[in-house]
Design an enzyme around this catalytic site. Structure first.
Site, PDB file in Angstrom:
ATOM      1  N   ARG A  24     -32.106  -6.685  -3.303  1.00  0.00           N
ATOM      2  CA  ARG A  24     -31.943  -5.283  -2.892  1.00  0.00           C
ATOM      3  C   ARG A  24     -32.984  -4.868  -1.863  1.00  0.00           C
ATOM      4  NH1 ARG A  24     -29.864  -6.961  -7.949  1.00  0.00           N
ATOM      5  NH2 ARG A  24     -28.062  -5.677  -8.411  1.00  0.00           N
ATOM      6  N   GLY A  25     -33.349  -5.808  -1.013  1.00  0.00           N
ATOM      7  CA  GLY A  25     -34.296  -5.527   0.055  1.00  0.00           C
ATOM      8  C   GLY A  25     -35.745  -5.784  -0.311  1.00  0.00           C
ATOM      9  N   LEU A  27     -31.584 -10.988  -1.296  1.00  0.00           N
ATOM     10  CA  LEU A  27     -32.828 -10.355  -0.839  1.00  0.00           C
ATOM     11  C   LEU A  27     -33.340  -9.364  -1.882  1.00  0.00           C
ATOM     12  CD1 LEU A  27     -31.982  -9.731   2.924  1.00  0.00           C
ATOM     13  CD2 LEU A  27     -33.239 -11.642   1.906  1.00  0.00           C
ATOM     14  N   GLY A  66     -38.735  -8.465   3.507  1.00  0.00           N
ATOM     15  CA  GLY A  66     -39.825  -8.374   4.465  1.00  0.00           C
ATOM     16  C   GLY A  66     -39.841  -7.060   5.210  1.00  0.00           C
ATOM     17  N   TYR A  69     -17.411   1.163  -6.327  1.00  0.00           N
ATOM     18  CA  TYR A  69     -18.428   1.444  -5.319  1.00  0.00           C
ATOM     19  C   TYR A  69     -18.085   2.772  -4.643  1.00  0.00           C
ATOM     20  CZ  TYR A  69     -19.970  -3.495  -5.514  1.00  0.00           C
ATOM     21  OH  TYR A  69     -20.442  -4.722  -5.890  1.00  0.00           O
TER      22      TYR A  69
END
Length: 332
Positions: A207-208, A205, A212, A56
């Site tokens: 990756r968003g 989620l 929402g 990362y």
């Protein structure tokens, strides 16, 4: 904070984990001071499971966590992935699971994090050129030497899980799992439950995408989601329509879409720990609110009616990366 035990032989960890990948450029620029403040806020809220990978940001994420965890190491259950091979331009070259490479990667990780052991060490992907027994055997050597406490796996299928567990007990499998990523339910989850192996679920989620909060046009330069099939022009409108269905259900319960999606994962079993990729304190606070959400059978039925399995369009990754997933092979 609620707690869950990772497998039958693993550590007790918080019911939510914190994934740090997004703090090192995966989703575009991030704020270093806010990232560290988010780690501190997570620990103060009782989150113990902190997940990273040595690739990362090419070590950036481990060094960031090393700074954030100074004086706080005993409060964290550190989960580290290794093995991804990358070039200076970020290109992916595959995975290296050779025993010498395993031990070398661990040595660098310990130095970057500034710690004397890793709680859960796992190959990020299966190296097709190295028997899993050899990779796991090297981790077992490091467990015997005291540098690692537990063995984990990531994105592997049933056969690989069984072979690895025969060498040394596996405490958890890290794998993408969300309302729109449910392939592991078919053959992988039954095997982990049979063997007493926990699940640490990332991408809860997506990756968003199902948070929402995300809308089209919201990708910064360098954001890897710009290459994700689910965010592509031909798929994103359909996928965002699923989010609107979830928004209606969440509104009826007085919670956010993200809290609903996280609570759904939490409700799938006490052997599953969602790992939340928050890189800001406000997003962390929202995620923590999911722990207070109670989903009834009627709620779960409504959620799955709105977003049934395989409802999303687009694969999790591009074809080349999908080919690296032992967990997605035919029969997995």
């Amino acid at each position: 904070m609620d707690h869950r035990t990772l497998g039958t032989s693993g550590p007790v960890a918080s019911a939510l984990g914190l994934g740090a990948m997004g703090m090192s450029g995966a989703y575009g620029p991030s704020d270093r001071s806010e990232s560290i403040a988010t780690v501190h806020a997570a620990l103060e809220a009782g989150i113990t499971l902190i997940d990273t990978g040595d690739f990362y940001g090419m070590g950036h994420n481990e060094m960031l966590l090393g700074e954030a965890l100074k004086g706080r190491r005993d409060n964290a259950v550190l989960s580290v992935k290794f093995g991804a091979q990358r070039g200076p331009n970020g290109a992916w070259f595959g995975f290296d699971g050779r025993p010498a490479a395993v031990k070398t990667a661990l040595a660098y990780t310990l130095e970057r994090l500034g710690v004397d052991h890793i709680d859960i060490y796992r190959p990020a992907r299966l190296d097709p050129n190295v028997p899993i027994e050899e990779t796991v055997g090297a981790i077992k050597d490091m467990i015997d030497a005291g540098y690692v406490r537990h063995l984990g796996l990531s994105e592997v299928g049933p056969e690989t899980i069984r072979r690895a567990n025969a060498v040394h007990p596996v405490v958890d499998l890290q794998i993408e799992y969300s309302l729109i990523s449910r392939s592991m339910e078919r053959a992988i989850l039954p095997v982990t439950r049979e063997l007493g192996i926990g699940i640490t679920a990332y991408g809860v989620l997506s990756r968003g995408l199902i948070s929402g909060h995300w809308s089209k046009g919201g990708l910064a330069a360098g954001d890897f989601r710009g290459h994700s099939p689910r965010f592509s022009a031909e798929n994103v409108d359909h996928n965002l329509q699923l989010v609107e269905k979830l928004r209606d259900i969440a509104a009826d319960k007085g919670i956010s879409v993200a809290q609903l999606a996280i609570a759904w994962v939490l409700a799938q079993g006490s052997d599953i720990v969602p790992v939340i990729g928050a890189r800001r304190r406000d997003r962390l606070t929202e995620a923590l609110g999911a722990l207070d959400v109670v989903l009834t059978e009627a709620d779960l039925s409504a959620i799955e009616g709105a977003v049934p399995p395989d409802a999303a369009r687009g694969e999790r990754y591009q074809p080349a990366q999908m080919a690296m997933l032992d967990s997605e092979r035919t029969g997995a």
